[in-house]
Design a protein around this motif. Structure first.
Motif, PDB file in Angstrom:
ATOM      1  N   VAL A   1       0.859  -1.185   0.000  1.00 18.86           N
ATOM      2  CA  VAL A   1       0.000   0.000   0.000  1.00 18.86           C
ATOM      3  C   VAL A   1       0.897   1.237   0.000  1.00 18.86           C
ATOM      4  CG1 VAL A   1      -1.766   1.319   1.232  1.00 18.86           C
ATOM      5  CG2 VAL A   1      -1.820  -1.191   1.276  1.00 18.86           C
ATOM      6  N   ILE A   2       0.678   2.099  -0.968  1.00 19.77           N
ATOM      7  CA  ILE A   2       1.412   3.369  -1.020  1.00 19.77           C
ATOM      8  C   ILE A   2       0.423   4.462  -0.604  1.00 19.77           C
ATOM      9  CG2 ILE A   2       2.687   4.990  -2.490  1.00 19.77           C
ATOM     10  CD1 ILE A   2       4.065   2.232  -2.226  1.00 19.77           C
TER      11      ILE A   2
ATOM     12  N   SER B   1       4.118  -4.552   2.499  1.00 11.21           N
ATOM     13  CA  SER B   1       4.621  -3.362   3.206  1.00 11.21           C
ATOM     14  C   SER B   1       3.747  -2.164   2.893  1.00 11.21           C
ATOM     15  CB  SER B   1       6.075  -3.093   2.822  1.00 11.21           C
ATOM     16  OG  SER B   1       6.887  -4.015   3.504  1.00 11.21           O
ATOM     17  N   ARG B   2       3.773  -1.191   3.818  1.00  7.67           N
ATOM     18  CA  ARG B   2       2.963   0.023   3.657  1.00  7.67           C
ATOM     19  C   ARG B   2       3.853   1.246   3.743  1.00  7.67           C
ATOM     20  NH1 ARG B   2      -2.570   0.104   5.153  1.00  7.67           N
ATOM     21  NH2 ARG B   2      -3.342  -2.020   5.007  1.00  7.67           N
ATOM     22  N   ILE B   3       3.686   2.114   2.796  1.00  2.89           N
ATOM     23  CA  ILE B   3       4.379   3.391   2.851  1.00  2.89           C
ATOM     24  C   ILE B   3       3.317   4.416   3.271  1.00  2.89           C
ATOM     25  CG2 ILE B   3       5.759   5.075   1.566  1.00  2.89           C
ATOM     26  CD1 ILE B   3       7.026   2.216   1.810  1.00  2.89           C
ATOM     27  N   ARG B   4       3.570   5.079   4.369  1.00  4.70           N
ATOM     28  CA  ARG B   4       2.550   5.989   4.913  1.00  4.70           C
ATOM     29  C   ARG B   4       2.338   7.199   4.006  1.00  4.70           C
ATOM     30  NH1 ARG B   4       2.130   4.120  10.282  1.00  4.70           N
ATOM     31  NH2 ARG B   4       4.106   3.280  11.000  1.00  4.70           N
ATOM     32  N   PRO B   5       1.194   7.878   4.175  1.00  4.07           N
ATOM     33  CA  PRO B   5       0.906   9.065   3.359  1.00  4.07           C
ATOM     34  C   PRO B   5       2.005  10.108   3.498  1.00  4.07           C
ATOM     35  CG  PRO B   5      -1.038   8.401   4.566  1.00  4.07           C
ATOM     36  CD  PRO B   5       0.074   7.549   5.070  1.00  4.07           C
ATOM     37  N   ALA B   6       2.240  10.793   2.405  1.00  2.00           N
ATOM     38  CA  ALA B   6       3.157  11.932   2.353  1.00  2.00           C
ATOM     39  C   ALA B   6       4.603  11.591   2.714  1.00  2.00           C
ATOM     40  CB  ALA B   6       2.653  13.069   3.242  1.00  2.00           C
TER      41      ALA B   6
ATOM     42  N   CYS C   1       9.830  -7.020   3.440  1.00  4.66           N
ATOM     43  CA  CYS C   1       8.415  -7.406   3.468  1.00  4.66           C
ATOM     44  C   CYS C   1       7.789  -7.073   4.827  1.00  4.66           C
ATOM     45  CB  CYS C   1       8.300  -8.909   3.210  1.00  4.66           C
ATOM     46  SG  CYS C   1       8.987  -9.397   1.622  1.00  4.66           S
ATOM     47  N   ASN C   2       6.486  -6.826   4.834  1.00  2.00           N
ATOM     48  CA  ASN C   2       5.714  -6.561   6.058  1.00  2.00           C
ATOM     49  C   ASN C   2       6.240  -5.394   6.879  1.00  2.00           C
ATOM     50  OD1 ASN C   2       3.871  -8.861   5.840  1.00  2.00           O
ATOM     51  ND2 ASN C   2       5.756 -10.058   6.075  1.00  2.00           N
ATOM     52  N   GLU C   3       6.730  -4.379   6.231  1.00  2.00           N
ATOM     53  CA  GLU C   3       7.257  -3.211   6.956  1.00  2.00           C
ATOM     54  C   GLU C   3       6.267  -2.049   6.898  1.00  2.00           C
ATOM     55  OE1 GLU C   3       9.814  -3.108   8.822  1.00  2.00           O
ATOM     56  OE2 GLU C   3      10.473  -5.137   8.314  1.00  2.00           O
ATOM     57  N   ARG C   4       6.433  -1.122   7.814  1.00  2.00           N
ATOM     58  CA  ARG C   4       5.653   0.132   7.813  1.00  2.00           C
ATOM     59  C   ARG C   4       6.655   1.276   7.781  1.00  2.00           C
ATOM     60  NH1 ARG C   4       2.678  -3.109   7.130  1.00  2.00           N
ATOM     61  NH2 ARG C   4       0.837  -3.826   8.206  1.00  2.00           N
TER      62      ARG C   4
END
Ligand code: GTP
Length: 345
Positions: A309-310, A325-330, A341-344
């Motif tokens: 998720v970007i 993995s997820r890249i947080r907003p902004a 893998c599976n990182e925030r």
């Protein structure tokens, strides 16, 4: 002919991607690399494969079995601790009593195996090594041959002023079983540093096989990305996927792309991917299944594995993002960032 694939390495140059995943399972355009390789061997008529494993063997075995062994007979030889490229071959010796092929498990190539086998047989070679031409061979095992292809010399990682050839060991081999006599059992042993020089010292006929083929060791992030770019540019094709030349955008099933997203090819958008409003994507972006790219984010020259998720407004350039993995907003990721893998973030 039987083939041995060396897949025991830890793949440290691809950390953190390979921290939880063996390198052969690293996806190339959304499918595990070893799958492309196995299909290729099967297409060449290879019916029996021995996988020489060490690092995370169960994951690899599970994947191969889930693909019905790609229609081949597959045996597994597992090392308790890494035996090196030579030791690994010796460890699988019981499988080989006639001419056999050996493949490094991280080389993307379209080498003509049929021609290479012919070449090996016609010359009565004991060991034939595929060669690739590189401009700067200083990071590789360099091989000098005579005009007939017979190997004269090996030099591991020569200094710039000691370069005598631009031909390097390209990681595909054909061996006669005799080579097994040059490797001690149950010992960590290198093919490149020990077995080959020893064969040469014994004046055994060894040949280098060169062909204008595509060749790339995908073992570090830069080369891994280059493999994607080259596939998208049509320099090499992989089974089951074809980019048309140029700026093609390949879109998988059930992908949803907002009409306000701007996509510059070449790009690959996997099955079930969602691209939201105002996203600026491409060129050379490859997105694995079921990933989400949220509004107004910008992705260039990047690879996302599955279920990534970007977040809204994030900026990625030359990034590789592991599964789930997820890249947080902004968030702005520095160019060249590699996220496991599976990182925030
Ligand atoms: P790096 O740690 O990033 O250098 O990667 P690697 O561990 O895969 O090493 P390298 O790229 O030099 O290995 C070339 C090929 O040989 C790869 O396909 C490896 O999986 C394989 N290989 C390397 N060492 C061993 C080993 O000890 N045993 C087995 N079975 N295969 C090996």
């Amino acid at each position: 002919m039987k083939a041995l694939i060396l897949v025991g390495g830890k793949g440290t140059r691809l950390y953190p991607l390979t921290y939880t995943l063996p390198k052969p399972l690293v996806p190339i355009v959304n499918r595990p690399f070893i799958g492309h390789m196995m299909r290729r061997l099967s297409n060449y008529g290879i019916t029996e494969v021995v996988m020489s494993m060490c690092y995370l063997p169960d994951m690899l075995k599970h994947y191969i079995e889930s693909e019905d062994n790609f229609g081949m007979k597959v045996d597994y030889v597992i090392e308790d601790c890494p035996l090196g490229t030579g030791g690994a071959i010796k460890n699988a010796a019981s499988h080989f009593n006639e001419t056999f092929m050996v493949f490094n498990g991280d080389v993307l190539t379209d080498l003509d195996l049929g021609k290479m086998i012919d070449y090996h047989t016609r010359r009565g070679s004991v060991a034939t090594i595929s060669l690739a031409y590189v401009d700067d061979p200083t990071a590789y095992g360099v091989i000098d041959t005579d005009d007939n292809g017979r190997i004269l010399r090996f030099t591991e990682k020569p200094a710039p002023d000691a370069v005598t050839s631009h031909h390097i060991n390209a990681g595909t081999y054909i061996f006669e079983p005799e080579i097994l006599d040059y490797i001690p059992p149950e010992t960590e042993y290198s093919l490149e540093r020990k077995v080959y020089p020893d064969l040469l010292a014994h004046k055994r006929p060894m040949y280098g096989y060169f062909e204008e083929a595509y060749w790339l060791d995908i073992g570090n992030p830069e080369k891994y990305f280059q493999a994607h770019r080259d596939i998208a540019a049509g320099y090499v094709s992989i089974d089951g996927l074809s980019f048309n030349e140029g700026d093609d955008v390949v879109i998988g099933e059930n992908a949803v792309i907002s009409p306000t997203a701007r996509i510059t090819g070449p790009a690959y958008i996997g099955d079930g991917v969602r691209i939201m409003d105002g996203v600026d994507l491409g060129p050379n972006v490859f997105i694995g299944r079921n990933s989400i790219v949220d509004s107004h984010s910008s992705l260039k020259e990047s690879i996302l594995w599955e279920n990534v998720v970007i977040g809204e407004g994030a900026v990625l350039n030359r990034a590789i993002i592991g599964t789930s993995s997820r890249i947080r907003p902004a968030v702005y990721l520095d160019p060249g960032a590699v996220i496991g893998c599976n990182e925030r973030v």
